[in-house]
Every structure is written in structure tokens, then in C-alpha cells.
Design an enzyme around this catalytic site. Structure first.
Site: not given
Length: 401
Positions: A97, A200
Site C-alpha cells: 500500500s 483501495h
């Protein structure tokens, strides 16, 4: 072969940067990066409590800063940030991430200042997107993968993180998430996570747009290490593509499972996780359990630096006095099967633009060429190997750094 990993949000703990500030220049670096990020990284890393460092706007630049600060004290680091080609004995870098921004800097694609600035913008804009609608995330542990994904979809949720080792993170509207947790898939356990929103997923669209507008002003370099992308686990060879992927990742799922698969396919033998270390090391251990995990060092405090340097010395390129060669990786642009050029062998000299093979696709053969002159150091794919877009095919050494 050595890989360095940079963790993402959720790995932070109160006070985890405190021992690092005892190192020369560390506090000054954090204060400079604080000015870029618009948050007090010294306070956040030392005195802030768990709730304060859980704030997405603060956490993201803090994590990137922590990884880069520690990396400066490894072979190839620099007091002004990882130099182009820094960590010269590391073959592979990857981040989970927001950790991808630190990985991009370690691969020489972004200056540390750009990585910190993008992390700050990313964190602020994702926090703002979370405030638009009540959303959240939940970890799904165990169960059949296909059944878990089908259950997530049936509840109108998104599979935001594919972390491997039997762990998928679902994300979406809070009400739908609560129903999903109350009706878990067979043989699976659902744990609602204490996060601000559905990262996300398409819920972060406004954050992606804002990050894209800032990223457009950055001129990245091409990575000089194998830099794995969270989008599909493949290597990214061009700086502009890398920047586009980093922006796209705000709304796209994190495919850490595919990153770990690539680590295995590359034959990685050593893994070093940067601070706040532990989370990714655990995933690697569980994912590699059947095939034998690589040697892993978690760099949590400066006391772990000797072990980290020893790992680098044994699994990377041993430090030496003569110049270290810079390596470039040639990757596939298409899916298909790879065929090396006839008569081309490891150790041969290549010219810029020379065709080193082709990928046979459904539409026909696609040539693979060397971007720069150098020595064909290692084939990473061989005759008739199936390859995916972005998969490393060969390593080329250039002139000494």
C-alpha cells in the site's frame, strides 16, 4: 537474492521511532520531512498515542519516513536520502500500500522528498474521502478463496487487500460490512478493522484524482532495482508507468499475494523488512511455509542494524571498494510465452535497443529489447516460460555507478 520490503498502514505502534532519533542526523531529517508533509513526524513517531497515529493523514507520511530513515543506515544509503541506485546490493524492493512510495524511492525512481510529499497528499486526501460516506474494512481469515471472494461480491463489497496466507480484506459501506461479518463465508472468520474507511476501493476516487494532480508535477526516474507493483505483483521498469500505478493504487486492490508469488519465482533467499517491521515478515513466513521461507530480518530498532547488514552481505552483492555496477531489469510488455534470442547468452554485451527475445502472444510475437547498453547478466525467464505483463525477463548490468 535479497528483497527489501516496506510495510503499510496498520504496522505502526506508539513510540516506534524513539530509538531511531538517537542516530546522528535522524531528528533533523524527520524535521525536514515534517515541513514537506505538514505534520510533526518527530512527535508522531515518539510521543503520539495509538489513536493519533491511526489517523490516515498522519500515518501515511509517518510510515514512508520511517522506512526511508532506516534505509539511510544500510549499505548504499546516504545522509541526504537513498541515492539513485541506493541500497546497491538489494535486487528487489516492494511495499505494501503506501509502503510502495518508500519502495519507489529505494529503487531510485523517486527522491525521498517526493515520496514523503506524495504520502502526505495521499493520506490527507484518503482521509477526506473517508469522511464522505460511512465505510470500513474487515479481514477475512481462512475459508475457500473463491467462496470468500463470491461472498464479498454478493454483499456488494470489494476485495481491497489480497494479503495471501489465507487473508483477504473486504471493504465497502458500513452497513453491508456489518451484514457480511454476521454471515461469514464457510470455515472463515471475519474481523472488522478499526480503520477510517474503505481504502483501495472506488470510494477513494476523489483521493485518486487529487493525488494524480500532484503527481503530474513529478518527473520520476526509471527504477534501477526490480520494483514490484501492488497492482499485479509484476516489476515496473519505467518511471512514468510507476507513477501512474502509484496513483491508480489508491482505488485498486492491493495484490500482495502476487508480490509474494513473484518473490518466490525470482528465487529470493533473504528478506529485510523496514520499520515498523513485522507485519510483512509474518505474511511471507506463512505464505512460504510449504516451500521454505527465505531468511528474514525485521528491522525494528537500530539494535537490529547489525543483523540487517549481515543479511545484506550474505544475500546481496557483497560490499567492495571498486565501483558497484548498476542493474536494469527488462520486463515483458505482454502475456504469452518467452523465447530468448538465438545465440544470446549470459555475459554477452548488448547495445541499446538490441532485441533479446520475443513474447509469443495470441496476436503474434512481440519483440523484447534492451533499453540500454550493458552486459546480459542473468536470464530471469527461459525458453517457453509463460510470462505476464511486467514480469522480469532479464537483468542487464550497466556502467559502474
Amino acid at each position: 537474492m535479497l528483497a527489501v520490503l516496506s510495510p503499510g498502514q496498520g504496522a505502526q505502534k506508539p513510540g516506534f521511532l524513539t530509538p531511531w532519533l538517537d542516530l546522528p542526523g535522524a531528528e533533523a531529517r524527520l524535521r525536514w520531512w515534517s515541513a514537506l508533509a505538514g505534520v510533526d513526524l518527530v512527535h508522531l513517531g515518539t510521543a503520539a498515542d495509538a489513536d493519533e497515529i491511526k489517523d490516515t493523514a498522519r500515518t501515511q507520511p509517518l510510515l514512508v519516513a520511517a522506512a526511508l530513515l532506516a534505509a539511510e543506515h544500510l549499505p548504499g544509503g546516504s545522509p541526504t536520502g537513498p541515492r539513485p541506485g541506493g541500497l546497491y546490493d538489494v535486487a528487489v524492493v516492494a511495499g505494501h500500500s503506501v509502503g510502495e512510495l518508500a519502495a519507489a524511492s529505494l529503487a531510485g525512481a523517486l527522491p525521498a522528498e517526493s515520496a514523503i510529499t506524495l504520502a502526505a497528499v495521499r493520506g490527507r486526501e484518503m482521509a477526506a474521502a473517508c469522511a464522505l460516506e460511512a465505510t470500513g474494512m474487515a479481514a477475512v481469515l481462512g475459508g475457500d478463496r473463491d467462496e470468500v471472494l463470491a461472498a464479498i461480491d454478493s454483499h456488494g463489497l470489494h476485495a481491497a487487500n489480497h494479503n495471501g496466507a489465507g487473508q483477504i480484506v473486504a471493504a465497502g459501506a458500513s452497513g453491508q460490512l456489518e451484514k457480511f461479518a454476521a454471515e461469514p463465508p464457510a470455515r472463515a472468520r471475519v474481523a472488522v478493522l478499526q480503520v477510517a474507511g474503505a481504502f483501495h476501493t472506488p470510494y477513494m476516487a476523489t483521493a485518486e484524482e487529487a493525488l494524480a494532480s500532484v503527481a503530474a508535477g513529478i518527473i520520476p526516474a526509471d527504477p534501477n532495482r526490480i520494483l514490484l507493483s501492488n497492482l499485479d505483483g509484476t516489476a515496473v521498469d519505467h518511471g512514468r508507468e510507476l507513477l501512474q500505478r502509484l496513483v491508480r493504487q489508491v482505488t485498486a486492490p492491493v495484490r500482495w499475494d502476487l508480490c509474494m508469488r513473484t518473490l518466490a519465482e525470482l528465487g529470493v533467499t533473504g528478506v529485510l523488512e523496514l520499520p515498523p517491521a513485522g507485519t510483512l515478515a509474518g505474511l511471507v513466513k506463512r505464505e512460504f511455509k510449504e516451500r521454505g521461507a527465505p531468511e528474514i530480518v525485521t528491522l525494528r530498532t537500530p539494535d537490529d542494524l547489525p543483523a540487517a547488514r549481515d543479511l545484506i552481505a550474505r544475500h546481496g552483492v557483497a560490499p567492495r571498494h571498486e565501483p558497484t555496477r548498476q542493474f536494469r531489469v527488462v520486463v515483458s510488455a505482454s502475456a504469452g510465452t518467452f523465447e530468448p534470442a538465438a545465440g544470446l547468452a549470459e555475459g554477452d554485451l548488448l547495445t541499446a535497443g538490441q532485441v533479446i527475445g520475443h513474447v509469443t502472444t495470441r496476436q503474434g510475437p512481440v519483440e523484447v529489447a534492451a533499453h540500454d547498453a550493458g552486459v546480459l547478466t542473468e536470464w530471469l525467464a527461459h525458453h517457453d516460460d509463460p510470462v505476464a505483463p511486467g514480469q522480469p525477463l532479464a537483468r542487464i548490468s550497466g556502467s559502474p555507478l
